[in-house]
Design an enzyme around this catalytic site. Structure first.
Site, PDB file in Angstrom:
ATOM      1  N   ARG A 111      25.547  24.936  75.228  1.00  0.00           N
ATOM      2  CA  ARG A 111      26.321  24.039  76.105  1.00  0.00           C
ATOM      3  C   ARG A 111      25.390  22.900  76.490  1.00  0.00           C
ATOM      4  O   ARG A 111      24.261  22.852  76.039  1.00  0.00           O
ATOM      5  CB  ARG A 111      26.825  24.805  77.328  1.00  0.00           C
ATOM      6  CG  ARG A 111      25.699  25.437  78.134  1.00  0.00           C
ATOM      7  CD  ARG A 111      26.243  26.149  79.355  1.00  0.00           C
ATOM      8  NE  ARG A 111      25.163  26.851  80.056  1.00  0.00           N
ATOM      9  CZ  ARG A 111      25.318  27.497  81.194  1.00  0.00           C
ATOM     10  NH1 ARG A 111      26.493  27.556  81.773  1.00  0.00           N
ATOM     11  NH2 ARG A 111      24.305  28.109  81.773  1.00  0.00           N
ATOM     12  N   GLU A 150      26.420  21.669  86.313  1.00  0.00           N
ATOM     13  CA  GLU A 150      24.952  21.710  86.288  1.00  0.00           C
ATOM     14  C   GLU A 150      24.392  20.844  85.156  1.00  0.00           C
ATOM     15  O   GLU A 150      23.853  21.360  84.174  1.00  0.00           O
ATOM     16  CB  GLU A 150      24.478  23.152  86.081  1.00  0.00           C
ATOM     17  CG  GLU A 150      23.646  23.644  87.205  1.00  0.00           C
ATOM     18  CD  GLU A 150      22.925  24.952  86.904  1.00  0.00           C
ATOM     19  OE1 GLU A 150      22.614  25.253  85.743  1.00  0.00           O
ATOM     20  OE2 GLU A 150      22.663  25.675  87.867  1.00  0.00           O
ATOM     21  N   CYS A 155      17.609  13.881  75.553  1.00  0.00           N
ATOM     22  CA  CYS A 155      18.003  13.288  74.281  1.00  0.00           C
ATOM     23  C   CYS A 155      17.093  12.125  73.913  1.00  0.00           C
ATOM     24  O   CYS A 155      16.722  11.309  74.763  1.00  0.00           O
ATOM     25  CB  CYS A 155      19.463  12.827  74.328  1.00  0.00           C
ATOM     26  SG  CYS A 155      20.085  12.459  72.661  1.00  0.00           S
ATOM     27  N   CYS A 157      17.770  10.393  70.780  1.00  0.00           N
ATOM     28  CA  CYS A 157      18.430   9.985  69.543  1.00  0.00           C
ATOM     29  C   CYS A 157      18.435   8.451  69.417  1.00  0.00           C
ATOM     30  O   CYS A 157      18.015   7.732  70.324  1.00  0.00           O
ATOM     31  CB  CYS A 157      19.859  10.529  69.504  1.00  0.00           C
ATOM     32  SG  CYS A 157      20.993   9.646  70.576  1.00  0.00           S
ATOM     33  N   CYS A 160      20.422   6.693  72.128  1.00  0.00           N
ATOM     34  CA  CYS A 160      19.652   6.600  73.380  1.00  0.00           C
ATOM     35  C   CYS A 160      18.570   5.527  73.252  1.00  0.00           C
ATOM     36  O   CYS A 160      18.329   4.764  74.197  1.00  0.00           O
ATOM     37  CB  CYS A 160      19.036   7.950  73.741  1.00  0.00           C
ATOM     38  SG  CYS A 160      20.264   9.118  74.375  1.00  0.00           S
ATOM     39  N   GLU A 309      27.034  27.891  93.441  1.00  0.00           N
ATOM     40  CA  GLU A 309      26.843  29.181  92.762  1.00  0.00           C
ATOM     41  C   GLU A 309      25.708  29.945  93.420  1.00  0.00           C
ATOM     42  O   GLU A 309      24.669  29.382  93.740  1.00  0.00           O
ATOM     43  CB  GLU A 309      26.445  28.974  91.294  1.00  0.00           C
ATOM     44  CG  GLU A 309      27.467  28.290  90.437  1.00  0.00           C
ATOM     45  CD  GLU A 309      26.954  28.098  89.004  1.00  0.00           C
ATOM     46  OE1 GLU A 309      25.987  28.780  88.601  1.00  0.00           O
ATOM     47  OE2 GLU A 309      27.504  27.244  88.301  1.00  0.00           O
ATOM     48  N   LYS A 358      27.254  38.413  79.983  1.00  0.00           N
ATOM     49  CA  LYS A 358      28.106  39.573  80.280  1.00  0.00           C
ATOM     50  C   LYS A 358      27.467  40.536  81.270  1.00  0.00           C
ATOM     51  O   LYS A 358      28.154  41.369  81.847  1.00  0.00           O
ATOM     52  CB  LYS A 358      28.539  40.290  79.002  1.00  0.00           C
ATOM     53  CG  LYS A 358      27.453  40.911  78.178  1.00  0.00           C
ATOM     54  CD  LYS A 358      28.062  41.560  76.931  1.00  0.00           C
ATOM     55  CE  LYS A 358      27.036  42.254  76.075  1.00  0.00           C
ATOM     56  NZ  LYS A 358      25.999  41.322  75.565  1.00  0.00           N
TER      57      LYS A 358
HETATM   58  C1  GLA Z   1      24.159  28.224  85.971  1.00  0.00           C
HETATM   59  C2  GLA Z   1      25.477  27.739  85.409  1.00  0.00           C
HETATM   60  C3  GLA Z   1      26.534  28.804  85.330  1.00  0.00           C
HETATM   61  C4  GLA Z   1      25.956  30.118  84.880  1.00  0.00           C
HETATM   62  C5  GLA Z   1      24.840  30.494  85.830  1.00  0.00           C
HETATM   63  C6  GLA Z   1      24.233  31.850  85.522  1.00  0.00           C
HETATM   64  O1  GLA Z   1      24.012  28.025  87.298  1.00  0.00           O
HETATM   65  O2  GLA Z   1      25.984  26.649  86.144  1.00  0.00           O
HETATM   66  O3  GLA Z   1      27.508  28.370  84.414  1.00  0.00           O
HETATM   67  O4  GLA Z   1      25.466  29.994  83.592  1.00  0.00           O
HETATM   68  O5  GLA Z   1      23.822  29.545  85.720  1.00  0.00           O
HETATM   69  O6  GLA Z   1      23.248  32.184  86.450  1.00  0.00           O
HETATM   70 ZN    ZN Z   2      21.066  10.459  72.716  1.00  0.00          ZN
END
Ligand code: GLA
Ligand code: ZN
Length: 680
Positions: A111, A150, A155, A157, A160, A309, A358
């Site tokens: 991600r 978050e 980058c 590239c 950029c 979070e 998980k």
């Molecule tokens: C980050 C992300 C969440 C998750 C948590 C796990 O804070 O924002 O999507 O991956 O870590 O601790």
């Molecule tokens: Zn870039």
């Protein structure tokens, strides 16, 4: 207020129903209701489901989730799903894939996988935000917008690189000016064409992420990068605001709180509410968490912020993912509230079946029952927060001491080759924070933009880079009676990392009243010591010091402490300069923590700043919030045993036990007291 629709400390967390069959959703929501949860952060990582190809959008699943939340009187912190692009996008438009620090072009995966300057990423993320805003603008469940997630990116590239050159043209106007600012006469770097400039990474100027041959270019790339990522956020922010101008927008700051690549003070200017992810380990010192809370509170001059979070129990990504012991989740939640948070959310509400998270803690475990310890602790907290209602909302922490924190200075200090690799900016700031925290004296963490007139004491740890004109702000503060506490390695460079050649500490030299001639870096096994002279602070004491010892010539300043060893023995290690009606203190070395604590107390006493609690017992944390009518004092026992605090003779109302208390009180292990008193 974070939200008028929900006038309480909002309580909830990330929920990913797209990972589960729809038949399970009702049961999930019932469990949320049982746990007193009122907000679900949804649609965080569902771009590939929302947009299966370039021209097709599919939000039916999200409609159902939004409706189900609304049916139960719950709300959505609605994310925009743009933190991970879909595979089709990477295949069709490889430009969205970033290039890493080693110069490798990424393939689809993970991600935070998009180049922040990719026009394709910008276009489709903006469009996604707009479509979501148009679809849910009047939905009763819509509480807040949560852009991306978050933000992390890196980058180097070609896109950029091209944008960086444009950014440089705007910043410098001419190559001549850029060559001057970057000091390119060094190592034959003179640029004759903008196209000759390439991003600084391991293929060009860097040995490692922190070690660069050219701090000038590296600093500018850090600035450019933080702004590029912010521009992604702003594309979405503006798309959303055009449709729902009255719904507040946030994004969640990285779990480190002090996340180096993004200048969060700059970001905060564009956020309606600041939110961050709090992920301490089992052995993270309490003061480190507290420091990050105070930093978040400082983002918008003391405005309430949110924990977007925290884990109810354990993480999955640490080497050893210890459980939060009974009571710790509640205690850390109240720590956030004590320091100014008005929202407590979890990652996550329900544990995934697959993928790398998980085994990450969740309110609902793989066995979806109310019988787990974690669920029950979450539910108990949910009930408490309901019962607290709106009483704490918008109340503010008040501090008369401020510690300056500056991202650009951080980058510059750590890009600097010499004097010592031991110098880490956040550690230095944390030391000062700890000294006040352990003595129950509240501090604010401030940026260079913060108005200083509200403070009595300002500490500027390792102010290596003095931004254009900031010395004038410091001088005005001291002139008007403030105490400034500056440290070694200050006033050395300007914003381009060019040394000020009027003698260290440069533009701070007359304010601090010293000339620093040399900087000695000590090996980790070496130390020196300094002795305070009795005439100055009223006591004589010797403290060890290490890391850096500067050779100081007091000019207008008086010497408060001297070194005991080496060729600079007898030379000034600590000085005080009376300037206007205030004082500018300079500590030219890295003293042991006891010295910082002692001097902190002396300065506070002179300014009449009293600790919130006399009891110096380690493990008890105290914080205070003020509303218009009341003061709320939080006592948090981080110990595994009972603690006793003395509340004094007058009765106060304790909000969690809902009764009047006075005198000596036991706070159980991991326990919390919130004492309310009217302001007379
Ligand atoms: C980050 C992300 C969440 C998750 C948590 C796990 O804070 O924002 O999507 O991956 O870590 O601790
Ligand atoms: Zn870039």
């Amino acid at each position: 207020m974070i939200n008028e629709k929900l006038p309480k400390i909002i309580y909830g967390g990330d929920y990913s129903p797209e990972q589960w069959p729809q038949e399970t959703w009702d049961n999930d929501m019932e469990l949320f209701a049982d746990a007193g949860i009122d907000v679900a952060t949804i649609n965080v990582f569902s771009w590939a489901i929302n947009q299966p190809d370039e021209d097709t959008y599919n939000f039916e699943w999200l409609d159902k989730v939004m409706d189900k939340l609304a049916d139960r009187g719950m709300y959505a912190c609605l994310a925009t799903s743009t933190a991970a692009h879909p595979a089709w996008m990477a295949k069709r438009y490889p430009e969205v894939l970033s290039v890493d620090f080693d110069g490798r072009k990424r393939k689809f995966g993970m991600r935070h996988n998009s180049c922040p300057n990719s026009p394709v990423y910008r276009k489709y993320s903006r469009l996604m935000a707009q479509k979501l805003a148009e679809r849910y603008r009047d939905h009763p469940a819509l509480l807040l917008w949560h852009i991306n997630n978050e933000y992390i990116s890196d980058c180097y590239c070609d896109t950029c690189a091209a944008e960086f050159r444009k950014w440089l043209q705007r910043r410098y106007g001419s190559l001549q000016e850029l060559n001057r600012a970057w000091y390119t006469a060094f190592w034959s770097h003179t640029f004759y064409d903008w196209d000759e400039i390439v991003p600084p990474n391991v293929q060009s100027e860097h040995w490692t992420p922190d070690k660069t041959a050219f701090p000038g270019i590296s600093l500018d790339y850090a600035r450019f990068h933080s702004e590029s990522v912010l521009a992604c956020y702003l594309e979405e922010y503006e798309a959303i605001k055009a449709v729902t101008p009255n719904v507040k927008v946030t994004t969640n700051y990285h779990g480190a709180g002090t996340y180096k690549p993004l200048d969060y003070f700059e970001w905060a200017k564009h956020m309606d509410i600041v939110a961050w992810d709090n992920y301490p380990s089992i052995d993270t010192p309490v003061s480190q968490i507290a420091f990050r809370h105070d930093l978040m509170r400082g983002m918008k001059d003391g405005a309430p912020y949110m924990i977007m979070e925290q884990t109810p129990s354990q993480q999955n990504w640490q080497p050893y993912n210890s459980l939060k012991r009974p009571g710790v989740m509640r205690l850390l939640s109240y720590q956030a509230v004590a320091r100014g948070a008005d929202g407590i959310l979890f990652f996550q509400l329900k544990k995934s079946r697959g993928g790398c998270e998980k085994f990450h803690g969740a309110v609902i475990d793989h066995l979806p029952t109310t019988e787990t310890r974690v669920f029950q602790e979450c539910a108990a907290l949910g009930q408490e927060l309901k019962q607290l209602g709106d009483i704490l909302l918008d109340s503010r922490v008040s501090a008369r001491v401020a510690i300056l924190f500056d991202w650009e200075n951080w980058w510059a200090v750590e890009y600097s080759s010499g004097p010592t690799q031991q110098l880490k900016y956040v550690n230095e700031v944390q030391k000062f924070y700890d000294a006040f925290f352990s003595q129950h004296i509240p501090v604010d963490i401030i940026s260079v933009d913060t108005d200083l007139t509200q403070y009595d004491i300002v500490i500027a740890p390792v102010l290596y880079m003095v931004k254009n004109g900031y010395e004038r702000k410091l001088k005005a503060f001291v002139e008007a009676g403030g105490f400034l506490w500056a440290t070694f390695f200050s006033g050395i460079v300007n914003e381009s990392d060019l040394v000020t050649t009027s003698g260290y500490p440069g533009v701070l030299r007359d304010l601090l009243g010293v000339w620093v001639e040399e900087l000695d870096a000590l090996r980790p096994e070496d130390s020196n010591s300094l002795t305070l002279h009795p005439g100055n602070l009223g006591f004589e004491r010797t403290y060890t010091c290490n890391m850096i010892c500067e050779v100081v010539h007091p000019e207008t300043a008086e010497t408060v402490a001297t070194y005991n060893k080496d060729f600079y023995r007898g030379g000034a290690a600590v000085t005080r300069n009376r300037y206007g009606s205030g004082e500018a203190w300079y500590v030219a070395t890295n003293p042991e923590q006891k010295f910082i604590k002692d001097l902190a107390l002396v300065l506070c006493e002179q300014k009449g700043i009293l600790p919130l609690l006399d009891n110096k017992e380690e493990g008890i944390e105290v914080s205070r919030r003020y509303s218009d009518s009341h003061v709320f004092t939080f006592y948090l026992n981080h110990l595994d045993e009972n603690a006793t605090i003395d509340l004094g003779a007058a009765e106060v109302f304790e909000l969690l036990q809902k009764k009047a208390v006075s005198g000596k009180q036991h706070v159980p292990p991991k326990g919390v007291l919130i004492c309310q008193q009217p302001i007379r």
